[in-house]
Each structure stands twice: as C-alpha cells, then as structure tokens.
Design a protein around this motif. Sequence first.
Motif, mmCIF file in Angstrom:
data_model
loop_
_atom_site.group_PDB
_atom_site.id
_atom_site.type_symbol
_atom_site.label_atom_id
_atom_site.label_comp_id
_atom_site.label_asym_id
_atom_site.label_seq_id
_atom_site.Cartn_x
_atom_site.Cartn_y
_atom_site.Cartn_z
ATOM 1 N N ASN A 254 0.824 -1.207 0.000
ATOM 2 C CA ASN A 254 0.000 0.000 0.000
ATOM 3 C C ASN A 254 0.862 1.263 0.000
ATOM 4 O O ASN A 254 0.670 2.177 -0.809
ATOM 5 N N SER A 258 1.658 4.063 -3.044
ATOM 6 C CA SER A 258 1.372 5.477 -2.800
ATOM 7 C C SER A 258 2.555 6.350 -3.193
ATOM 8 O O SER A 258 2.390 7.399 -3.823
ATOM 9 N N THR A 305 -5.919 -4.826 -1.654
ATOM 10 C CA THR A 305 -5.129 -3.684 -1.179
ATOM 11 C C THR A 305 -4.767 -2.749 -2.322
ATOM 12 O O THR A 305 -4.777 -1.522 -2.166
ATOM 13 N N THR A 309 -5.844 1.114 -2.402
ATOM 14 C CA THR A 309 -4.714 2.035 -2.447
ATOM 15 C C THR A 309 -4.888 3.054 -3.567
ATOM 16 O O THR A 309 -4.527 4.231 -3.406
ATOM 17 N N GLU A 312 -6.937 5.615 -2.159
ATOM 18 C CA GLU A 312 -6.177 6.405 -1.186
ATOM 19 C C GLU A 312 -5.273 7.419 -1.869
ATOM 20 O O GLU A 312 -5.139 8.565 -1.425
ATOM 21 N N THR A 409 -1.213 5.577 7.993
ATOM 22 C CA THR A 409 -1.858 4.280 8.130
ATOM 23 C C THR A 409 -2.430 4.075 9.514
ATOM 24 O O THR A 409 -3.440 3.433 9.701
#
Length: 414
Positions: A254, A258, A305, A309, A312, A409
């Motif tokens: 993750n 990012s 995930t 992600t 996110e 997180t």
Amino acid sequence: MTLPKAFWLLWCGQTVSRLGILAPAFLILFLQQDHLADSGTTPVMVGLFGAGILASGLVGGAVADLIGPRRTIIAAQPLAAATALLFLVTTDVYVLGLLCLATGFLSAVDRPAGAGLIAKIVPPEQFSKAYSLFLVGFNVGMSLSPVISGFLLSFYPPALFLVWAAGSALYALLVCALPADETRPEQHDRSTTSALRRAARSITEPYRSPVLVAYLALVFLLACVYLQVNSALPLDMRRSGLSPKDIGIVLAINAVLSIALLPLVPRAVKKMGDETPLVLAAALMALGFGLNALASDTALFTAATVVWTLGEVLWAPMSATFIAVRAPEGRVSTYQGSYFFAWNAAFVIGGPVGITVANAYGYPSLWICLLLLGLTAAAGFKSLPRFRGFTTTAATTAQPPAPAETPDTYAAPK
C-alpha cells in the motif's frame, strides 16, 4: 527552485518518526500475541488509541496556533518516546488502556503542527512541490514500518517500542535545528483566559461553513471504511493464516504504491471539478475493502489492497486541497485539526464497531457493509457543489495555506 534546508530537516524528522511509530494494526497483534488483550478487550484498546488520536487533532491544531508549530512538535516527541517505553514494563490491562490513549494522542498531536510549519518555511509558490514531497517522505517511512514491525514482532517484540521511542527522539532533535517560530502568539492579550477563548473560537470556526460541515461528515463515513486497515483487516488476515511478516508485506505494498503514484495525481485530476476526485477515491476505497470479502490468502488480500490504495492515492492530495483552499490565512493548523477530528472520530467509533461486527456476523459481512458505506460516501461527495461555500474566490485560493494533512496508516491515508 530548491526548497529550504528547514523543510528537509522537517521532512527527515517526520519520515523517521513514521518509520518508528507502531501502527495500531501491530499494536493489536502485539497485545494479542503476548496475551495482554483478548477478543473482548481488543476493541476497547483500539477505541482508546483512536480517542487519543481524535483529541490530538483539535488540541494539536489549537496549540500550534497559540505557541507555534515548531514548539508543539518539540514538546510532544520526548513524551511520545517515554510513553512508548512504558509498554515494556506493564501487563495490567487498565494501564495498557491508558497507554493506548496516551500514545494515540502523542503519536498524532504533531500532525496539524507539521502542516502549519510547512506553510511557514516554504514560500507560497513552492507549496505544492513541498507538500507532495512531504507526503512521499511520509510514505517512505510508512512503507518500511510494517515490514520492520512484522519482523520485530516475530523475533523480538520489545524492539517495537524501542524503535518507536528512538524515532520520536530523533524527530525532536531534527526539529530543534529549525529556526525558531517567526510568529508569536497574539500580543494584545496574553492571559491564559484570553488564550483559551481564542483557541475555543478557532476550533469551532471550520464548523460554521455549510460545505465544510458536509465535507467533514462524509470524511467521517469514508474513514470508517478506510481505518479498518488498523483494526479488522489485520485480524482477518491473521485469521486467514497470514503471518505477521506477510501482513507487514501486504500493508507495505500500500505505502510503496502510494509513493510511486502520488506524483501523478495532480496532472491526472487537473481538469476535474473539486468533488470528482473525492467521488472516485471513495468508490475505489469502497470496492477495495469490499473485495476483502473474497480474500483468503496473501494474493487476494494484496489484490484488494491495490484497489483501495488507488482510492487512497486520489484521496490524499485532493482531500487535502479541498480543505486547504477553504481555510483562511492564519488558521492552517486549526482547519487541519478539524480534518483530523472528523477522520479520527471514525477510529474511535469505526474501529471497535468493525471488530464487533466481524466477531458477531463474520468478516465477509463486515466487508460488504463497508462496501455499501463507502459508496454512500461517494454519492455524498458528488452532492457537495450544492452546499454554500463550495465555490472559492480568487482571493481565497491565490496563496493557499498548507492543506489538511492526510493522516497515515495508523490514523488515516498517507
């Protein structure tokens, strides 16, 4: 244009700090592995840690506006280090609960101050570049943290807290090297009573804007989905047979994604309306966590995930920008605190409720509920243009302050 040395000191400090901070996901695993908490007390521990983070948003923002962001960070880190070390010397469940509350508060109280400090040390024209790099540094620390935590939890669990304390101490030392805060608290009346009144007025200011009230309510709903990464998700992974090291690797994916994708977001969303990236981010997070209902091994959890992600990555800079351009000058830390309050309220409520639902009805039922909740938030973000205050003026956006920092997180997306 190169960024000032002070920014890089802050960058290094917060990166090292995030590298050392023990995420609630691994704090839960530590407490259960050492039989310090069971299925009944784990939701309480999660809620107490979240309550500390929740309080830190409001308190941290107000304190940073009163005494300066640099002083706020420096004051918090030694206390964070000392509190982390106390986990090594107690087994009493009540004391552990208090430590979860204290460490939650101290691990996040610097976040509003960090955003305000960037606005002080970086010229307005360099702000976007600096904040993007700040997020990348944050994710560098967070990408390595779960891998290190998983390794230490398997081989020497007490080292989790030693690393946490060392990271906090180094953060304080690096921020000490920054120039002293240029702006002092307001000089017209420096009495304690007056300072408290100004802080109270400042804290309530963001909640007078209809669009921000709606936005913050939707942030809470989406955070109830995302913050299961710190509570229900690692427990479901462990139930499915994943080792602490496997869990650390999945969560590290993750953070690595990012880091790789964040620089691409501004260009990708340049022609979108303010609300569109938020809608897409909420939908992707909903779908990603919903896919956990089908996951039973490392590969499937990793696939889920990757999906959340992507949401996110969209959410991190664009949610920050949304509140940044609506924060008046001189209220950077306070508006940052309002964002933290909304997001971390979901940690207090959503985290324990998620575990409780999973224990009562099973993890697949929890993930389906979160899918529906995330899609509801996406629909809500789509309606934001209908609220008064959605449209910003040129004066407001000409020199934006530091955006509300997207949490990590352990508290929020990077």
